[in-house]
Design a protein around this motif. Sequence first.
Motif, PDB file in Angstrom:
ATOM      1  N   ARG A  69      25.681  57.249  30.712  1.00 19.09           N
ATOM      2  CA  ARG A  69      26.715  57.749  29.804  1.00 19.09           C
ATOM      3  C   ARG A  69      26.137  58.068  28.427  1.00 19.09           C
ATOM      4  N   VAL A  70      25.239  57.204  27.977  1.00 21.68           N
ATOM      5  CA  VAL A  70      24.658  57.376  26.638  1.00 21.68           C
ATOM      6  C   VAL A  70      23.737  58.587  26.593  1.00 21.68           C
ATOM      7  N   ILE A  71      22.815  58.692  27.538  1.00 18.69           N
ATOM      8  CA  ILE A  71      21.796  59.754  27.437  1.00 18.69           C
ATOM      9  C   ILE A  71      22.346  61.141  27.757  1.00 18.69           C
ATOM     10  N   TYR A  72      23.506  61.204  28.449  1.00 17.09           N
ATOM     11  CA  TYR A  72      24.107  62.507  28.721  1.00 17.09           C
ATOM     12  C   TYR A  72      25.233  62.839  27.747  1.00 17.09           C
ATOM     13  N   ASP A  73      25.334  62.060  26.692  1.00 15.61           N
ATOM     14  CA  ASP A  73      26.246  62.394  25.599  1.00 15.61           C
ATOM     15  C   ASP A  73      25.799  63.737  25.000  1.00 15.61           C
ATOM     16  N   THR A  81      16.886  68.208  22.484  1.00 20.70           N
ATOM     17  CA  THR A  81      16.386  69.586  22.323  1.00 20.70           C
ATOM     18  C   THR A  81      15.724  69.776  20.962  1.00 20.70           C
ATOM     19  N   GLU A  82      16.379  69.275  19.916  1.00 20.36           N
ATOM     20  CA  GLU A  82      15.813  69.400  18.568  1.00 20.36           C
ATOM     21  C   GLU A  82      14.507  68.626  18.444  1.00 20.36           C
ATOM     22  N   TYR A  83      14.455  67.433  19.049  1.00 20.09           N
ATOM     23  CA  TYR A  83      13.233  66.626  18.996  1.00 20.09           C
ATOM     24  C   TYR A  83      12.091  67.361  19.687  1.00 20.09           C
ATOM     25  N   ALA A  84      12.365  67.968  20.849  1.00 20.01           N
ATOM     26  CA  ALA A  84      11.325  68.696  21.585  1.00 20.01           C
ATOM     27  C   ALA A  84      10.793  69.862  20.763  1.00 20.01           C
ATOM     28  N   GLU A  85      11.703  70.575  20.099  1.00 21.71           N
ATOM     29  CA  GLU A  85      11.278  71.717  19.277  1.00 21.71           C
ATOM     30  C   GLU A  85      10.469  71.265  18.066  1.00 21.71           C
ATOM     31  N   ASN A  86      10.942  70.224  17.387  1.00 15.12           N
ATOM     32  CA  ASN A  86      10.271  69.761  16.166  1.00 15.12           C
ATOM     33  C   ASN A  86       8.915  69.117  16.445  1.00 15.12           C
ATOM     34  N   GLU A  87       8.807  68.399  17.567  1.00 11.96           N
ATOM     35  CA  GLU A  87       7.572  67.681  17.884  1.00 11.96           C
ATOM     36  C   GLU A  87       6.630  68.477  18.774  1.00 11.96           C
ATOM     37  N   GLY A  88       7.085  69.645  19.261  1.00 11.54           N
ATOM     38  CA  GLY A  88       6.235  70.465  20.110  1.00 11.54           C
ATOM     39  C   GLY A  88       5.950  69.857  21.468  1.00 11.54           C
ATOM     40  N   VAL A  89       6.941  69.178  22.060  1.00 13.92           N
ATOM     41  CA  VAL A  89       6.773  68.580  23.382  1.00 13.92           C
ATOM     42  C   VAL A  89       7.806  69.177  24.333  1.00 13.92           C
ATOM     43  N   ALA A  94      10.857  64.599  25.927  1.00  9.58           N
ATOM     44  CA  ALA A  94      11.796  64.120  24.909  1.00  9.58           C
ATOM     45  C   ALA A  94      12.962  63.364  25.563  1.00  9.58           C
ATOM     46  N   PHE A  95      13.401  63.848  26.738  1.00  5.36           N
ATOM     47  CA  PHE A  95      14.504  63.194  27.443  1.00  5.36           C
ATOM     48  C   PHE A  95      14.103  61.791  27.902  1.00  5.36           C
ATOM     49  N   GLU A  96      12.865  61.648  28.373  1.00  5.23           N
ATOM     50  CA  GLU A  96      12.378  60.326  28.786  1.00  5.23           C
ATOM     51  C   GLU A  96      12.319  59.376  27.597  1.00  5.23           C
ATOM     52  N   LYS A  97      11.982  59.929  26.432  1.00  8.99           N
ATOM     53  CA  LYS A  97      11.951  59.087  25.223  1.00  8.99           C
ATOM     54  C   LYS A  97      13.354  58.595  24.887  1.00  8.99           C
ATOM     55  N   ALA A  98      14.338  59.496  24.997  1.00 10.12           N
ATOM     56  CA  ALA A  98      15.723  59.101  24.751  1.00 10.12           C
ATOM     57  C   ALA A  98      16.170  58.045  25.761  1.00 10.12           C
ATOM     58  N   LYS A  99      15.729  58.195  27.006  1.00 10.86           N
ATOM     59  CA  LYS A  99      16.098  57.224  28.033  1.00 10.86           C
ATOM     60  C   LYS A  99      15.482  55.860  27.738  1.00 10.86           C
ATOM     61  N   ARG A 100      14.232  55.854  27.232  1.00  9.99           N
ATOM     62  CA  ARG A 100      13.603  54.576  26.852  1.00  9.99           C
ATOM     63  C   ARG A 100      14.375  53.916  25.727  1.00  9.99           C
ATOM     64  N   TYR A 101      14.811  54.712  24.748  1.00 12.00           N
ATOM     65  CA  TYR A 101      15.629  54.166  23.666  1.00 12.00           C
ATOM     66  C   TYR A 101      16.915  53.551  24.221  1.00 12.00           C
ATOM     67  N   ALA A 102      17.569  54.256  25.154  1.00 12.59           N
ATOM     68  CA  ALA A 102      18.824  53.766  25.721  1.00 12.59           C
ATOM     69  C   ALA A 102      18.609  52.462  26.489  1.00 12.59           C
ATOM     70  N   GLU A 208      15.589  60.850  14.176  1.00 10.96           N
ATOM     71  CA  GLU A 208      16.959  61.286  14.421  1.00 10.96           C
ATOM     72  C   GLU A 208      17.352  61.043  15.871  1.00 10.96           C
ATOM     73  N   LEU A 209      16.401  61.176  16.797  1.00 15.38           N
ATOM     74  CA  LEU A 209      16.702  60.970  18.206  1.00 15.38           C
ATOM     75  C   LEU A 209      17.144  59.526  18.456  1.00 15.38           C
ATOM     76  N   TYR A 210      16.421  58.576  17.886  1.00 13.70           N
ATOM     77  CA  TYR A 210      16.801  57.171  18.067  1.00 13.70           C
ATOM     78  C   TYR A 210      18.184  56.899  17.498  1.00 13.70           C
ATOM     79  N   ARG A 211      18.444  57.434  16.313  1.00  9.77           N
ATOM     80  CA  ARG A 211      19.742  57.185  15.678  1.00  9.77           C
ATOM     81  C   ARG A 211      20.885  57.788  16.487  1.00  9.77           C
ATOM     82  N   LYS A 212      20.648  58.931  17.120  1.00 11.31           N
ATOM     83  CA  LYS A 212      21.682  59.550  17.941  1.00 11.31           C
ATOM     84  C   LYS A 212      21.970  58.711  19.190  1.00 11.31           C
ATOM     85  N   VAL A 213      20.926  58.155  19.797  1.00  8.46           N
ATOM     86  CA  VAL A 213      21.124  57.307  20.976  1.00  8.46           C
ATOM     87  C   VAL A 213      21.892  56.046  20.585  1.00  8.46           C
ATOM     88  N   LEU A 214      21.482  55.407  19.500  1.00  7.28           N
ATOM     89  CA  LEU A 214      22.179  54.209  19.026  1.00  7.28           C
ATOM     90  C   LEU A 214      23.621  54.527  18.659  1.00  7.28           C
TER      91      LEU A 214
END
Length: 472
Positions: A69-73, A81-89, A94-102, A208-214
Amino acid sequence: MTQPVTLPLWLLVLVLVFAAVTASTHLLFPSVRWYFRRRAERLVGELNKRLERPIQPFKLLRRQDMIQRVIYDPEVVRAVTEYAENEGVREDVAFEKAKRYAREIVPSFSATAYFGVAVRATRWLSNKLFDVRLHRIDDEALKAVDKNATLVFVINHRSNFDYVLVTYLAGDRSALSYAAGEWAQVWPLSRIVRAMGAYFIRRRSHTELYRKVLSSYVKKATEAGVTQAVFPEGGLSRTGLVGPPKLGILSYIVQGWRADGHDVVFVPVSLNYDRVVEDRVLVAAGRSGTRRFRASAPEGIRFTFRYVWRRLRGRETRFGVAGVTFGKPVSLTDLAQNTADDRDLVELLGERLKDDIEAAVPVVSVPLIMVALLQSGGTGTLSGIAHQIKNLRDQLRHQPPDFGLADGDDTALNAVLDGLVVRNILSQSDSTYRIVETDIAAFYANSVRQFLAADAVASIPELATEKKSAKT
């Protein structure tokens, strides 16, 4: 087709093991899981009959479902998407990173662990270590809070024992979901904390990605009516003062509230202790200007064994009074009528809660003793300290809850002073007591600073001050 096949023994054993695992996975394990889930549902049903605020279905979701529920918010997906663009990955990275945060944030609540173990253990431990005193400013208002409202206990952070004390005292109301710091992310403590329904926060994460997941998890918990407990100071007070609030968590809770939905009600909780176990560690951290405390697990274990040994030999008693005040509830719906902007609302909420917590901090004996000695130049006799405490009490402002020793009880006062001598905070020569560690004295005195007259405040030395931050 009917001819016998000869197999080596090791291969036969391997085939049988695989067959057993497959049968268990498809037949046995689902039945066992169903059985235990049914038992858990019956337990929750019985608990909800006696709790003031029933356990919300959101807390009982499987952890994996909650993570999904959290990661598909939508906001998290945009942040990925923004993290992938900003970090060049790549986006999948980037999605796996968000999942690790969750996975790091989302709890795994167990009603059995919370009510069967945690509440009983915290009750036993609280009463073994402290003389627990409770004051409710407006108990009727607390009982009158809408059952559909989300309840959030907002607590000043004096000690890591705060978690134990509040869990015990709120155990008959509901299961609390704590915002736990990075100190608890150590195995096996992390699994225990998660089972109690706590979610983890990285205080120093600025992505920003971590804060959005939290934010996604906190908003969903708030929308679902999960009872929460937060420490808005963002960490333990290193000065003894109630520190300014960090507004991150409060802003996420406000974002999970809708004006046309159910209310969010904040309950200020004020704590004070005759003894903060981490006092020297916190003061040392204040001197160094860092939150990296130097206490370690081995030191904690040594302290525990030393205390238990002294207690068994009769050389140590309880730590004194632990005072708790439950303040008047603050309705977010009512507060929002004073402003239309969410950012202003969060700041107004933070200031209101800090003021309410600060105004209701219980007065206990050790802070009064420290102020009395500091006013007398750091020294005093038993009778002189008793007389000075009486004068301080007569001049206290705002009429705070007073759980200190009764005036004229010299025997009890002498016992507290002897305990401070044993801890090398005071020294004793004949009938005179003298402050040995001025910073420790100031740490305790600061906890009641807001109630003191100007001359008493002037006698307290300044310690390292907390810096305000609006981020989590």
